[in-house]
Design a protein around this motif. Structure first.
Motif, PDB file in Angstrom:
ATOM      1  N   ARG A   1       0.828  -1.211   0.000  1.00  0.00           N
ATOM      2  CA  ARG A   1       0.000   0.000   0.000  1.00  0.00           C
ATOM      3  C   ARG A   1       0.860   1.257   0.000  1.00  0.00           C
ATOM      4  NH1 ARG A   1      -3.999  -0.951   4.849  1.00  0.00           N
ATOM      5  NH2 ARG A   1      -2.678  -2.710   5.380  1.00  0.00           N
TER       6      ARG A   1
ATOM      7  N   TYR B   1       3.920   1.547  -1.060  1.00  0.00           N
ATOM      8  CA  TYR B   1       4.549   1.663  -2.370  1.00  0.00           C
ATOM      9  C   TYR B   1       3.567   2.266  -3.365  1.00  0.00           C
ATOM     10  CZ  TYR B   1       6.018   0.133  -6.960  1.00  0.00           C
ATOM     11  OH  TYR B   1       6.324   0.086  -8.287  1.00  0.00           O
ATOM     12  N   ALA B   2       2.343   1.804  -3.329  1.00  0.00           N
ATOM     13  CA  ALA B   2       1.335   2.327  -4.242  1.00  0.00           C
ATOM     14  C   ALA B   2       1.175   3.836  -4.072  1.00  0.00           C
ATOM     15  CB  ALA B   2       0.007   1.621  -4.015  1.00  0.00           C
ATOM     16  N   TRP B   3       1.252   4.303  -2.827  1.00  0.00           N
ATOM     17  CA  TRP B   3       1.144   5.742  -2.595  1.00  0.00           C
ATOM     18  C   TRP B   3       2.342   6.495  -3.168  1.00  0.00           C
ATOM     19  CZ3 TRP B   3      -2.955   8.323  -2.048  1.00  0.00           C
ATOM     20  CH2 TRP B   3      -4.064   7.764  -1.404  1.00  0.00           C
ATOM     21  N   MET B   4       3.483   5.818  -3.150  1.00  0.00           N
ATOM     22  CA  MET B   4       4.641   6.477  -3.754  1.00  0.00           C
ATOM     23  C   MET B   4       4.397   6.678  -5.239  1.00  0.00           C
ATOM     24  SD  MET B   4       7.683   4.452  -1.820  1.00  0.00           S
ATOM     25  CE  MET B   4       9.023   5.469  -2.348  1.00  0.00           C
ATOM     26  N   VAL B   5       3.792   5.674  -5.837  1.00  0.00           N
ATOM     27  CA  VAL B   5       3.461   5.779  -7.257  1.00  0.00           C
ATOM     28  C   VAL B   5       2.453   6.896  -7.481  1.00  0.00           C
ATOM     29  CG1 VAL B   5       2.310   4.596  -9.151  1.00  0.00           C
ATOM     30  CG2 VAL B   5       3.932   3.358  -7.702  1.00  0.00           C
ATOM     31  N   LEU B   6       1.506   6.989  -6.584  1.00  0.00           N
ATOM     32  CA  LEU B   6       0.439   7.967  -6.773  1.00  0.00           C
ATOM     33  C   LEU B   6       0.894   9.402  -6.513  1.00  0.00           C
ATOM     34  CD1 LEU B   6      -2.496   6.052  -5.083  1.00  0.00           C
ATOM     35  CD2 LEU B   6      -2.420   6.782  -7.456  1.00  0.00           C
TER      36      LEU B   6
ATOM     37  N   ASN C   1       5.919  12.551 -10.883  1.00  0.00           N
ATOM     38  CA  ASN C   1       5.288  12.066 -12.118  1.00  0.00           C
ATOM     39  C   ASN C   1       4.161  11.099 -11.811  1.00  0.00           C
ATOM     40  OD1 ASN C   1       6.922  13.411 -13.975  1.00  0.00           O
ATOM     41  ND2 ASN C   1       8.565  11.940 -13.602  1.00  0.00           N
TER      42      ASN C   1
ATOM     43  N   TYR D   1       7.631  12.451   0.094  1.00  0.00           N
ATOM     44  CA  TYR D   1       8.845  12.758   0.844  1.00  0.00           C
ATOM     45  C   TYR D   1       8.658  13.982   1.718  1.00  0.00           C
ATOM     46  CZ  TYR D   1      10.675   9.522  -2.588  1.00  0.00           C
ATOM     47  OH  TYR D   1      10.868   8.450  -3.378  1.00  0.00           O
TER      48      TYR D   1
ATOM     49  N   ILE E   1      -1.046  11.274   4.395  1.00  0.00           N
ATOM     50  CA  ILE E   1      -1.982  10.633   3.465  1.00  0.00           C
ATOM     51  C   ILE E   1      -1.850   9.121   3.542  1.00  0.00           C
ATOM     52  CG2 ILE E   1      -2.575  10.298   1.046  1.00  0.00           C
ATOM     53  CD1 ILE E   1      -1.819  13.148   0.514  1.00  0.00           C
TER      54      ILE E   1
ATOM     55  N   VAL F   1      -3.148   7.767   6.934  1.00  0.00           N
ATOM     56  CA  VAL F   1      -4.611   7.806   7.017  1.00  0.00           C
ATOM     57  C   VAL F   1      -5.199   6.637   6.241  1.00  0.00           C
ATOM     58  CG1 VAL F   1      -6.665   9.043   6.303  1.00  0.00           C
ATOM     59  CG2 VAL F   1      -4.809  10.272   7.404  1.00  0.00           C
TER      60      VAL F   1
ATOM     61  N   PHE G   1       6.254   2.706  11.420  1.00  0.00           N
ATOM     62  CA  PHE G   1       7.587   2.770  10.842  1.00  0.00           C
ATOM     63  C   PHE G   1       7.583   2.790   9.326  1.00  0.00           C
ATOM     64  CE2 PHE G   1      11.989   2.340  10.345  1.00  0.00           C
ATOM     65  CZ  PHE G   1      12.221   1.434   9.326  1.00  0.00           C
ATOM     66  N   ILE G   2       6.989   1.796   8.722  1.00  0.00           N
ATOM     67  CA  ILE G   2       7.129   1.597   7.279  1.00  0.00           C
ATOM     68  C   ILE G   2       6.699   2.818   6.475  1.00  0.00           C
ATOM     69  CG2 ILE G   2       6.403   0.214   5.320  1.00  0.00           C
ATOM     70  CD1 ILE G   2       5.982  -2.090   7.202  1.00  0.00           C
TER      71      ILE G   2
ATOM     72  N   ALA H   1       8.841   5.895   6.959  1.00  0.00           N
ATOM     73  CA  ALA H   1      10.176   5.661   6.416  1.00  0.00           C
ATOM     74  C   ALA H   1      10.187   5.805   4.896  1.00  0.00           C
ATOM     75  CB  ALA H   1      10.654   4.271   6.829  1.00  0.00           C
ATOM     76  N   LEU H   2       9.181   5.230   4.234  1.00  0.00           N
ATOM     77  CA  LEU H   2       9.175   5.268   2.779  1.00  0.00           C
ATOM     78  C   LEU H   2       8.613   6.574   2.234  1.00  0.00           C
ATOM     79  CD1 LEU H   2       8.142   1.650   1.794  1.00  0.00           C
ATOM     80  CD2 LEU H   2      10.351   2.773   1.553  1.00  0.00           C
TER      81      LEU H   2
END
Lengths: 361, 292, 271
Positions: free
Chosen positions: B125, B127-132, B136, B157, B164, B167, B231-232, B235-236
Motif C-alpha cells: 500500500r 509503495y502504491a502511494w509512492m506511485v500515486l 510524475n 517525501y 496521506i 490515514v 515505521f514503514i 520511512a518510505l
C-alpha cells in the motif's frame, strides 16, 4: 440389548450441594429399582436438574453418595459412569451425521467396526428412524433429533438412562407420542431410568414411581396413583393436579367421621385417623366436588358461581361459598347438561371418603 | 473451614482437590506459550529497556527528552499522529455510518472495500502511494492534465505524503469500532426523534453521535497509538526527511549503533503507548458507570 | 436511521445521497492504491510512469527470472507456514487455558499474550535483533519464524478464544457423558465445531508473517524475506518490478482468503 441384573439399581444417600448460600440439594435420599422408570417432578429451582447433574457426574455433591449397582460413583468422572443421557436440547453433534452421532459412544468404547455398525443399525430400528442415517442434525425435525439423541443414549447398553426434560421443545401431540415411545422403549430394554420434568401430567403418564421435589428435598416418592390421590403434604397436593386445599384442625368425631374445623368457619366431615386437635390439611380434588341438586349429603354447601371454564372434556366451576371460601368443581362435559352460569346459585356436595387428609405443621 | 463443617460436608476436600487438578491441567496448557513469550518477547524487550539505564544513569533519557533535536522528533510524531487520527475520524465516521445504515448488498460490498486494504501488506500500500504521489505520479499527472496546477505538487517525501499514507492504512481501524457502536444503537431512538419532528442533522448531533462516542473513542485511541509507533509508511513516504520516533529508533540501531539511546527512546515510546491505553481504559470505565 | 434495516424502498433523501456520494469518494480513496499497482505492473516504461505508455510482461519476467526474488519469496513462504503452524500449536492450548481457566496468574498471562499487539513493532524488532545478534541468530529463518509466531500469537488467541466462547459446552459435556476422555471430546467435538475460528486464525497468522517487514528487516541479514527485498528495492531503485510483486502478493492473499472460506465454512452452515 436388555439388561435385568441387579447391577443397575441406583441409590442416592444424603446428597447435599450448595451454590454459595443457596442449598440446591438439601439431603436427598432416593433409590431407583433396576428396570424402573422413576420421574423426578418439581418446579424450576427445586434442584431436580442439579440432582441429575450429580447423578451424571457433571457436578459433585458436598456430602452423600451415588451408587449404581452398589458401585460408588460419587466422584467418578462422567465418562466412567456408564450412563446414557438425553439433554434438554438434545446436544447432538452438529458436524456428525445421525449415524456418526449414535456410533460415537461405541467408538469411545473401542468396539470393532463391524459390531459398531450392527449396534447402530439396531438402534436406528429401535427408535424407528431407519433411512435417516446419513442426515445431519439440522436436516432432521425436532422429533427425529429427539430419537437420535435417545438412540445415542442407549446404543451402548448403559446401566442407567437419564432424561432431562427432553420433550420441552416439542408440540403437544408430538410430546404425547414421544412419551409413549420412551415408555415402550424403556420397558423393552428394561433399563433403569431417571426422568426429570416439571410437567406433572407427563410424570403421571410415564412413571413407575414419582419423586416430587421441592427446595432441594424430596417431598414424596410413590406410585403415580398414590401421589395424585394421597399426597403427603400441601406442596405435593398443590403441585400435582388441581386441588381444593383447606387447612384447619380436627374438632371432633361424629358417626365415625372426623369433624374438621377449617379456615373461615367452614366445617367438613372426612374419613381418617387423625387425633383430635391435630392440625390438618384437607385435599379435595375438583372432580370429587359434585353439583348436588339440593339432596342432603354429609358435606353440602351453598354457593354462587364465580366463573365457568370449558376445557373440551370437562366443565369447571369456581364457586364461592357463604363463608367466603372458593371451591373448584369439575364435571365431565357430557354430564353437565344443565350447567349453571356465572352468578347462579348452586349446591355442592363432597363425599367424606373422598377427602384426603395430611398432617400440617 | 471449621472441623464441624468439614464433617457435615465430607466430600468438600475431595472436590477441592479435583478442582485444583483441573486448574493445574488448564494452566499447563498455557505453558508452551508462556515459554515462548517469556524468551522471545519479554526477555528481549526488557533487556532493551534495561540497556537504556546503562551505567546506572538516566543520561540517555536526558538526551532523549532534553535535547531539542529529539524533542522535535517527539513533537513531529505526536503532531502527525493527532492529525492522522483526526482525518481518519472525519473520513471514517461517514463511512461507518453508511455501512451501518444501508442495504445488505452495499454493506457487504463496502466491507470488501474496507477489509481488502487491511489484508494487503502495508508495504504494498505504501509503495502504491509512492506511485500515486510522486512528481510524475498519478495525482500530479491528473492535476496537471486538468489544469488544476501549473507544476507538480510536492506530495511525497514530506509530512503531507506521510499523513496521506497513514490515514489510508489506518481508516479501517477507525471504521470498525464505530460501525460496531452504530450497530448497537437502538433504531427506535432515532425513529422516536423523527416522529417528534427532529430534523436529520439534529438527530445525528444530539442522539446518534453522543451514543456512539464509545466507538469513536475506541477507534481514535487505536489509530493514535498505532500512528505513534508507525515505521514503514513514514520511512518510505517520508524519504528520510520525516523523522518519527520509530524511524529514529531504527536509525540509532542500524546506523549510529547507539543501543542505549535506542533503548531510552523505546522506553519513552512504550511508556506513552501504555499510558494512553491505560487512560483510555480508565475513561471508558468511568463513562460506563452511572452517575451517582 | 430509517434505513437501518434497509427494508423500505423509498426515494432517497438528499442527506442520504450526500452520504452515499461522500462514502463513494472515501471508498475510492481506499481502493485506489490497490488498483494502481495492476496497470503499473504491466507497464513497458522502466520507471514509475503513469499512465503506462505500453504493455509488457517484463517486470513479471524480471521477478520470476531473478533467483534472488524467488529465493526471498520461498523463504517468506517457508517462514509464514512455520509461523502459522507454530502459533496455532501454541496458541490453541493457550486459548483454551485463558478461556476456561481460573487459576492464579491467568489474568497476567492474558495480558502477556496480548502484549505483542500493544508494544510497537519497532521496539519488539529492535529488542529481538539485539538478542539474536548476541546469539548469532541473524539470518536464520527459524529465528524470524519464532519472532513472527510471537507477533501472530495475540491474534490467534483472540480469534480462537472468541470461537471457544461461542461454543456450546453442553456438546463437550455430552461427549464426556458418552464415554469420551477430555482430550477425545475436544478432538472429536470441540475442535471440529470451532473450525472456522481455527482457519481464520491460521490465515491471520500466515498473512501477518508473510507481509511482515519490520522484524524481518532486522533479523534477515543477507537471507532476505520477500518484504525485506521489496523494501530495499523501493529504497534503492524504484522500478515496476515491485508493482509486479505487489500484484502477485495481492493475488496470493486473495487466494489464501478464498481457501480459508472454503475450509472455514465447511464446519456447519446454521445460518
Amino acid at each position: 440389548m436388555t439388561r435385568d441384573d441387579a447391577s443397575t439399581g441406583l441409590a442416592l444417600a444424603g446428597i447435599r450441594k450448595a451454590f454459595g448460600p443457596v442449598k440446591a440439594l438439601d439431603g436427598v435420599d432416593l433409590s431407583v429399582e433396576p428396570g424402573e422408570l422413576l420421574t423426578i417432578l418439581g418446579p424450576s429451582g427445586s434442584g431436580k436438574t442439579t440432582l441429575l447433574k450429580v447423578v451424571a457426574g457433571f457436578e459433585f455433591p458436598e456430602a452423600g453418595s451415588v451408587r449404581l449397582g452398589g458401585e460408588d460413583l460419587t466422584l467418578a468422572p462422567p465418562a466412567k459412569r456408564d450412563m446414557g443421557m438425553v439433554f434438554q436440547n438434545y446436544a447432538l453433534f452438529p458436524h456428525m451425521t445421525a449415524r456418526e452421532n449414535i456410533a460415537f459412544p461405541l467408538e469411545m468404547r473401542r468396539l470393532q467396526r463391524r459390531e459398531i455398525e450392527g449396534r447402530v443399525q439396531e438402534a436406528f430400528e429401535l427408535v424407528d428412524l431407519a433411512g435417516l442415517e446419513t442426515r445431519l442434525p439440522r436436516q432432521l425435525s425436532g422429533g427425529q433429533q429427539q430419537r437420535v439423541a435417545l438412540a445415542r443414549a442407549i446404543v451402548f447398553n448403559p446401566r442407567l438412562l437419564l432424561l432431562d426434560e427432553p420433550f420441552g421443545a416439542l408440540d403437544r401431540k408430538l410430546r404425547e407420542a414421544m412419551q409413549l415411545e420412551v415408555r415402550r422403549l424403556q420397558k423393552r430394554l428394561a433399563v433403569t431410568t431417571l426422568f426429570i420434568t416439571h410437567d406433572q401430567e407427563e410424570a403421571l403418564v410415564l412413571s413407575d414411581r414419582i419423586a416430587v421435589m421441592n427446595c432441594g428435598r424430596i417431598e414424596q416418592v410413590a406410585r403415580p396413583r398414590e401421589i395424585y390421590e394421597r399426597p403427603a403434604n400441601a406442596f405435593v397436593a398443590d403441585f400435582v393436579g388441581e386441588s381444593n386445599l383447606l387447612f384447619g384442625t380436627v374438632a371432633g368425631v361424629r358417626e365415625g367421621l372426623l369433624e374438621l374445623a377449617l379456615a373461615d368457619g367452614l366445617k367438613l366431615l372426612a374419613a381418617g385417623e387423625v387425633p383430635q386437635g391435630a392440625r390438618v390439611g384437607a385435599l379435595v380434588r375438583p372432580e370429587h366436588v359434585s353439583l348436588a341438586n339440593g339432596s342432603a349429603s354429609a358435606n353440602s354447601f351453598e354457593g354462587e358461581v364465580l366463573e365457568t371454564v370449558y376445557t373440551g372434556t370437562s366443565q369447571k366451576y369456581r364457586v364461592r361459598l357463604a363463608n367466603g371460601t372458593a371451591l373448584l368443581a369439575r364435571v365431565p362435559a357430557a354430564a353437565a347438561l344443565a350447567s349453571p352460569a356465572t352468578g347462579e346459585r348452586v349446591s355442592l356436595a363432597i363425599a367424606p371418603a373422598l377427602v384426603h387428609l395430611f398432617r400440617d405443621g | 473451614m471449621s472441623a464441624s463443617s468439614v464433617a457435615a460436608l465430607p466430600l468438600l476436600p475431595k472436590i477441592a482437590a479435583l478442582r485444583v487438578r483441573r486448574e493445574r491441567a488448564l494452566a499447563a496448557l498455557g505453558l508452551p506459550a508462556l515459554l515462548l513469550l517469556a524468551l522471545i518477547f519479554a526477555f528481549p524487550v526488557l533487556r532493551l529497556l534495561g540497556l537504556s539505564l546503562e551505567g546506572g544513569s538516566l543520561e540517555w533519557y536526558g538526551k532523549a527528552l532534553g535535547e531539542g533535536l529529539y524533542l522535535e522528533v517527539f513533537w513531529i510524531t505526536f503532531r502527525i499522529a493527532a492529525l492522522v487520527t483526526l482525518l481518519a475520524l472525519l473520513l471514517g465516521y461517514p463511512l461507518a455510518y453508511f455501512l451501518a445504515t444501508t442495504t445488505r448488498f452495499w454493506t457487504t460490498l463496502g466491507f470488501i472495500f474496507v477489509i481488502l486494504p487491511l489484508w494487503t501488506s502495508v508495504l504494498v500500500r505504501t509503495y502504491a502511494w509512492m506511485v500515486l504521489l510522486g512528481r510524475n505520479g498519478v495525482v500530479n499527472r491528473i492535476l496537471l492534465e486538468l489544469g488544476l496546477a501549473r507544476e507538480p505538487l510536492p506530495l511525497l517525501y514530506n509530512e503531507l505524503g506521510v499523513v496521506i499514507g497513514m490515514v489510508h492504512v489506518l481508516i479501517p481501524y477507525m471504521v470498525l469500532p464505530i460501525y460496531s457502536a452504530l450497530k448497537r444503537l437502538d433504531p427506535s431512538l432515532a425513529q422516536a426523534a423523527e416522529g417528534l419532528g427532529a430534523p436529520a442533522s439534529r438527530i445525528f448531533l444530539r442522539i446518534v453521535l453522543p451514543l456512539t462516542l464509545d466507538g469513536v473513542f475506541a477507534g481514535a485511541i487505536l489509530v493514535f497509538v498505532l500512528s505513534l509507533g508507525f515505521f514503514i509508511t513514514p520511512a518510505l513516504l517520508g524519504g528520510g526527511r520525516v523523522i518519527m520516533i520509530a524511524v529514529l529508533i531504527e536509525q540509532q540501531v542500524r546506523e549510529t549503533l547507539d543501543w542505549s539511546f535506542a533503548g531510552a527512546l523505546s522506553a519513552v515510546l512504550l511508556a506513552a503507548t501504555i499510558a494512553i491505553y491505560g487512560l483510555a481504559q480508565r475513561a471508558r470505565r468511568h463513562g460506563a458507570e452511572p452517575p451517582p | 436511521m430509517r434505513a437501518a434495516v434497509g427494508k423500505a424502498r423509498r426515494r432517497p433523501r438528499p442527506g442520504r445521497i450526500a452520504l452515499g456520494a461522500i462514502s463513494a469518494l472515501i471508498f475510492a480513496f481506499l481502493i485506489l492504491p490497490l488498483v494502481v499497482v495492476f496497470p503499473l505492473s504491466v507497464s513497458s516504461a522502466p520507471y514509475l510512469e503513469f499512465p503506462p505508455p505500453g504493455l509488457s510482461w517484463r517486470w513479471y519476467e524480471n521477478y520470476f527470472g531473478d533467483p534472488v526474488w524467488i529465493d526471498a519469496t520461498l523463504r517468506s513462504l517457508k517462514i509464514a507456514t512455520s509461523a502459522m503452524l507454530l502459533s496455532l500449536l501454541v496458541g490453541t492450548p493457550l486459548a483454551f487455558s485463558l478461556v476456561r481457566g481460573r487459576y492464579p496468574g491467568r489474568a497476567l498471562l492474558d495480558r502477556l499474550a496480548a502484549a505483542p499487539m500493544i508494544v510497537p513493532a519497532i521496539i519488539f524488532s529492535v529488542a529481538v535483533y539485539g538478542l539474536f545478534a548476541k546469539l548469532k541468530l541473524i539470518g536464520a529463518w527459524y529465528g524470524i519464524a519464532l519472532a513472527h509466531t510471537v507477533l501472530a500469537l495475540p491474534f490467534v488467541v483472540i480469534v480462537i478464544g472468541a470461537g471457544l466462547r461461542g461454543f456450546d459446552e453442553a456438546l463437550e459435556a455430552a461427549a464426556l457423558g458418552l464415554g469420551a476422555s477430555r482430550w477425545q471430546a475436544v478432538k472429536r467435538v470441540t475442535l471440529p465445531q470451532i473450525r472456522p475460528s481455527l482457519v481464520s486464525a491460521a490465515l491471520l497468522a500466515f498473512v501477518t508473517s508473510f507481509d511482515e517487514l519490520v522484524v524481518a528487516m532486522f533479523l534477515a541479514g543477507s537471507e532476505m524475506t520477500l518484504p525485506k527485498k521489496m523494501f530495499d528495492n523501493i529504497r534503492m531503485e524504484i522500478d515496476p518490478t515491485i508493482a509486479a510483486v505487489s500484484v502477485l502478493q495481492i493475488a496470493l492473499i486473495a487466494l489464501a482468503v478464498l481457501i480459508a472460506q472454503r475450509f472455514g465454512r465447511g464446519a456447519l452452515e446454521v445460518k
